[in-house]
Design an enzyme around this catalytic site. Structure first.
Site, PDB file in Angstrom:
ATOM      1  N   HIS A 156       0.833  -1.219   0.000  1.00 45.93           N
ATOM      2  CA  HIS A 156       0.000   0.000   0.000  1.00 45.93           C
ATOM      3  C   HIS A 156       0.863   1.263   0.000  1.00 45.93           C
ATOM      4  CE1 HIS A 156      -3.267  -2.755   1.300  1.00 45.93           C
ATOM      5  NE2 HIS A 156      -2.328  -3.256   2.091  1.00 45.93           N
ATOM      6  N   SER A 277      14.136  22.029 -16.333  1.00 45.67           N
ATOM      7  CA  SER A 277      12.926  22.842 -16.506  1.00 45.67           C
ATOM      8  C   SER A 277      13.309  24.162 -17.150  1.00 45.67           C
ATOM      9  CB  SER A 277      12.293  23.088 -15.139  1.00 45.67           C
ATOM     10  OG  SER A 277      11.511  24.256 -15.166  1.00 45.67           O
ATOM     11  N   LYS A 283      15.521  22.209 -11.096  1.00 45.86           N
ATOM     12  CA  LYS A 283      14.853  20.951 -11.425  1.00 45.86           C
ATOM     13  C   LYS A 283      15.720  19.957 -12.193  1.00 45.86           C
ATOM     14  CE  LYS A 283      10.944  20.004 -10.901  1.00 45.86           C
ATOM     15  NZ  LYS A 283       9.601  20.313 -11.139  1.00 45.86           N
ATOM     16  N   GLU A 290       9.017   8.811 -17.003  1.00 42.86           N
ATOM     17  CA  GLU A 290       7.616   9.224 -17.203  1.00 42.86           C
ATOM     18  C   GLU A 290       7.154   8.918 -18.626  1.00 42.86           C
ATOM     19  OE1 GLU A 290       7.553  13.341 -16.030  1.00 42.86           O
ATOM     20  OE2 GLU A 290       8.079  12.860 -13.962  1.00 42.86           O
TER      21      GLU A 290
END
Ligand code: ARG
Length: 460
Positions: A156, A277, A283, A290
């Protein structure tokens, strides 16, 4: 327009109809397969005496020359042709004259395209398998180096029990190993040659289907001619396998994204596999992970598309089946690229072992072992579970771990606690004593790794 048919027509094809019907824009990817298939067919025609050896030589040399010219950029495939089959035949006749008109004897585009697609897919099955082998190597290498790299195991997404990095990655090894063996199964089932099925009902020419099958390294010819021209099961199976591979990659990517987050910091992705970024200078984003996760959708889409296309098609060939190509080709490239990039990303990832180990000791990951300690001292498990639950509540209130409690505090919950409890619930013991087959204990992990090494060595 250069079409293979027209005798029974009184009118030119409407322009839009021609475009809508044509597949040359995408089936030109099968240039090599179409050439190999035609060469095998021509050799077979000669072997049974339907064409002469001389004619066969002209045809096979002509086909090879066309293929080479296309690869060298000296001949361009244009939309003047309906499909790759028409392109090859028209160009062959241009080059060698009337002999070229004999190539299609005893053949239909239905069995021709069934063959091309099978050859193309068969090659992709092997290429995807090769990519998976590379990934399995990298995973196993990391496992070998991290038998004692402790980390929390989750359920979980809550800390559950301590494991090791070797054990965690071992789970992915099993997934991709199943993917490899799934590809082997598909290969075994699909490796039969549909050429010779004709349009649907075979032919009256004495074709030697065994000969063609042998020439093209198939195990043998397919059994039923109607099935041969209308079967795309092998493609559906392969796209299912690709979808499962993507699902596995996507889960792994999801974990790497979480592990790479500022909150976790279990890993640091290599600069070469991260992106920045345009506005936030600090970043470093896990875009590759992704994207791989994201591209899973388009591979699933190819599977859904072909399943849906095939579901209402009566026997035998129907033009719907031309829709088997575009999304499949896209899926093949996507899967290969994703495995390849993911492998590079994983191979260059730095694991922050201290952070992982620290994370494994907090969050009560040894609570089960504390309960097991009481069980070994004679307490029934259900009672031990309750006692440790009360201890956890006590610790949460004080902001400490079970290991931080004094012996007299522990005894306040149960007289069975003795000084050996601290060793019994230490991170090291919790991991090392887990020795059931499949567990993270380094002794059993070492054996598991040996088995998997042998599996990789034996892979063809
Ligand atoms: N382009 C077609 C396909 O991909 C080739 C087969 C055409 N056969 C036919 N009977 N129209 O399916």
């Amino acid at each position: 327009m250069a079409q293979l048919w027209g005798g029974r027509f009184t009118k030119e094809t409407d322009d839009l109809v021609y475009k809508f019907n044509a597949s040359i824009g995408f089936d030109q990817k099968m240039l090599d397969e179409d050439t190999d298939g035609s060469i095998a067919h021509a050799k077979m025609l000669a072997s049974v005496g339907i064409i002469t050896d001389e004619e066969c030589k002209d045809i096979t040399e002509g086909l090879d020359a066309i293929r080479n010219d296309v690869h060298a950029g000296n001949l361009v495939i244009t939309d003047k042709y309906e499909d790759i089959h028409s392109f090859m035949e028209a160009n062959l006749i241009d080059r060698i004259g009337d002999t070229g008109k004999k190539l299609h004897t005893g053949r239909s585009r239905n069995d021709q395209v069934a063959l091309d697609m099978r050859l193309y897919t068969r090659k992709q099955v092997l290429l995807v398998k090769d990519e998976l082998k590379g990934l399995l190597e990298v995973i196993l290498g990391i496992m070998e180096d991290n038998l004692e790299t402790y980390m929390p195991g989750f359920t979980h997404l809550q800390k559950a029990q301590p494991v090791t990095l070797a054990h965690h990655l071992g789970a992915y090894f099993e997934m991709f190993k199943r993917d490899v063996t799934r590809l082997d199964d598909i290969y075994e089932r699909m490796n039969f040659c549909p050429l010779g099925a004709g349009a649907l009902a075979g032919t009256t020419y004495p074709l030697d289907r065994e000969f063609v099958a042998r020439e093209l390294s198939f195990y043998g010819p397919t059994v039923n001619s109607m099935d041969s021209v209308s079967d795309r099961d092998y493609l559906i199976e392969f796209l299912s396998a690709c979808s499962i591979i993507m699902m596995h990659l996507s889960r792994f990517c999801e974990e790497m994204i979480i592990w790479n987050s500022n909150e976790y910091r279990f890993i640091e992705l290599d600069d070469g596999f991260s992106t920045g970024s345009s506005i936030m200078p600090q970043k470093k984003n896990p875009d590759i992970a992704e994207l791989v996760r994201g591209k899973t959708g388009r591979v699933y889409a190819s599977l859904m598309s072909i399943l849906t296309t095939m579901k209402g098609i009566p026997l035998a060939y129907n033009k719907d089946m031309q829709e088997d190509k575009e999304l499949s080709f896209d899926a093949f490239e996507t899967v290969k690229n994703c495995i390849h990039l993911f492998t590079g990303m994983l191979a260059t990832t730095k694991f922050n072992k201290d952070v992982m180990a620290k994370s494994a000791v907090n969050g009560f990951t040894n609570a089960t072992d504390a309960a097991d300690y009481l069980v070994k001292k004679g307490m029934p498990f259900r009672d031990a579970h309750r006692v440790i639950g009360e201890i956890v509540l006590f610790c949460i209130d004080k902001g400490i771990a079970i290991d931080d409690m004094k012996l007299n505090e522990l005894k306040g919950f149960s007289e069975m606690f003795e000084s050996d409890v601290y060793d019994a619930i230490s991170l090291k013991t919790c991991v090392e004593k887990r020795l059931t087959p499949g567990a993270p204990g380094p002794e059993v992990m070492k054996k598991a790794i040996e088995t998997e090494r042998a599996f990789l060595k034996g892979l063809k």
